[in-house]
Design a protein around this motif. Sequence first.
Motif, mmCIF file in Angstrom:
data_model
loop_
_atom_site.group_PDB
_atom_site.id
_atom_site.type_symbol
_atom_site.label_atom_id
_atom_site.label_comp_id
_atom_site.label_asym_id
_atom_site.label_seq_id
_atom_site.Cartn_x
_atom_site.Cartn_y
_atom_site.Cartn_z
ATOM 1 N N GLY A 22 -0.571 43.933 7.833
ATOM 2 C CA GLY A 22 -0.318 44.616 6.569
ATOM 3 C C GLY A 22 0.179 43.673 5.492
ATOM 4 O O GLY A 22 -0.181 43.800 4.315
ATOM 5 N N SER A 78 1.577 49.531 4.057
ATOM 6 C CA SER A 78 0.321 48.900 4.439
ATOM 7 C C SER A 78 0.183 48.867 5.959
ATOM 8 O O SER A 78 -0.884 49.165 6.513
ATOM 9 C CB SER A 78 0.269 47.470 3.866
ATOM 10 N N TYR A 135 -8.047 52.578 1.090
ATOM 11 C CA TYR A 135 -7.006 51.581 0.772
ATOM 12 C C TYR A 135 -7.612 50.186 0.600
ATOM 13 O O TYR A 135 -7.319 49.478 -0.373
ATOM 14 C CB TYR A 135 -5.976 51.594 1.900
ATOM 15 N N VAL A 139 1.062 52.267 -1.710
ATOM 16 C CA VAL A 139 1.054 50.804 -1.754
ATOM 17 C C VAL A 139 0.640 50.408 -3.162
ATOM 18 O O VAL A 139 -0.486 50.653 -3.575
ATOM 19 C CB VAL A 139 0.071 50.199 -0.743
#
Length: 484
Positions: A177, A199, A249, A230
């Motif tokens: 992440g 993340s 994402y 995020v």
Amino acid sequence: MTASRKTKVPSRATLHALQRLTAGYTPALRQQVEAAGGFTRWFDRQLTGGYDDRWYAQTAAWWTSVNATPAQLWQRDRDDVEGLWRADANYQCWTLARRIGSQRQVLETMTDFWEHHLHVPANGEVGPFRTSYGKTVRAHALVKYADLLEAAITHPAMAVYLTNANSSKRAPNENLGRELLELHTVGRGQYGEADVKASAKILTGYRVGLWTDWAFSYDPAQHWTGPVTVMGFSHPNSAPDGRPVLAAYLGYLARHPATARRIATKLAIRFVSDTPPAALIGRLAAVYLSNDTAIVPVLRALVASPEFAAARNVKVRTPAEDVVATWRALGVRITRAPRNGMGEDETGANEILWQTTGLGLAPFAWQRPDGRPDSAAAWSSTSRFLASLDVHYTLAGGWWPKQGLAYPAARAWLPKKQVRFAALVDHLARTIHGQPASALLQQVAREATGCRAGEVITPKHRIVRWEMARLLTVFLDSPIHMTR
């Protein structure tokens, strides 16, 4: 040798572009560009897949592990047939062989670029997945970065390397992440610790049977659910299967302006200079965003830029680039594949890996996740230079590697049976460097060999009989060859 019979060379602009976009100049490469109708048409064919890719498939068959599945690789390791480290070494050898002989030079160059940007080491630590990862990156090297990013981040090799393989909703591992944000997309200064934690939560659910069966799967029961934010990305993340959330994402990150600038900067450093102009980076980032992360339009804009045209011979070749370019410059041909398919014999297709190691770094051997450095300072040490001199000399003499290779005979370097030394030096410069010999290069060649400019060289001359390697290294040890 009269002017009309001098070895042909490309224009300065074309030579510069070929040095940056391929594994090294060769007369055959110049002929390919001419046959295409010039550099622009050649570049377009390179970008659109207009050249055959048979060398890729042909060389893949040289090592059993290259075409094996991850399950097969693991079984071979368990049966003590071939260790995982050897399979990774075979992949490293394969990438070098591909760059030497591929007709799709731009694709191989961009594959190398992305494999170092989305870096996963090839040293056995990611289990049986490294070759599969390299193939995946190559398949996406000239499409959209959004697609490449998703393919790389969700690949088991990346999951194992950055410890996302068994990250769970109870204990989300933050390694992938964090590196996803810091290295692969937006870069430092764009996110905080809360973003890293979110993340990591989005990335949970992937499972790998580490050192058991290496099975790769997605387990919804291990995915962290709940609202996530995020930076500017928010999602309710309520479904157990978090893969659609992850896809959204990653798409957000790939299309972020900070990612655009980061990708543009790395491309500019790779293909222009160690300190590329901010104006160029801004223009490339704009092209990246306006084309929905497509890579080809960015490359076209980069190569067409005045900054690219002005930045000649300022990028230092890495160890692997030096070795591959030297094989190409000398016309060394691989004539025999490794005998048993396991990379254990001393054929040139295997030994080339140890040549790059001796220069300081084998392909994908960089241990940190930030990937191999791409600056002159990283590859300009005295020890690196001396190691390069040794490789150049042994290859120029055809002394090592010897098995499974064909080196041009010394007399083959003569453009005709009798030639003045100065004309021979100019011919070699045109053949190896792709440009005429300068007055300085002529002087160095005379001092290295003890020959006079007007001395007549024939097949019986000492240069041809015993000392051609010394003359060839004048060109290989030159800054013209050591840079690209």
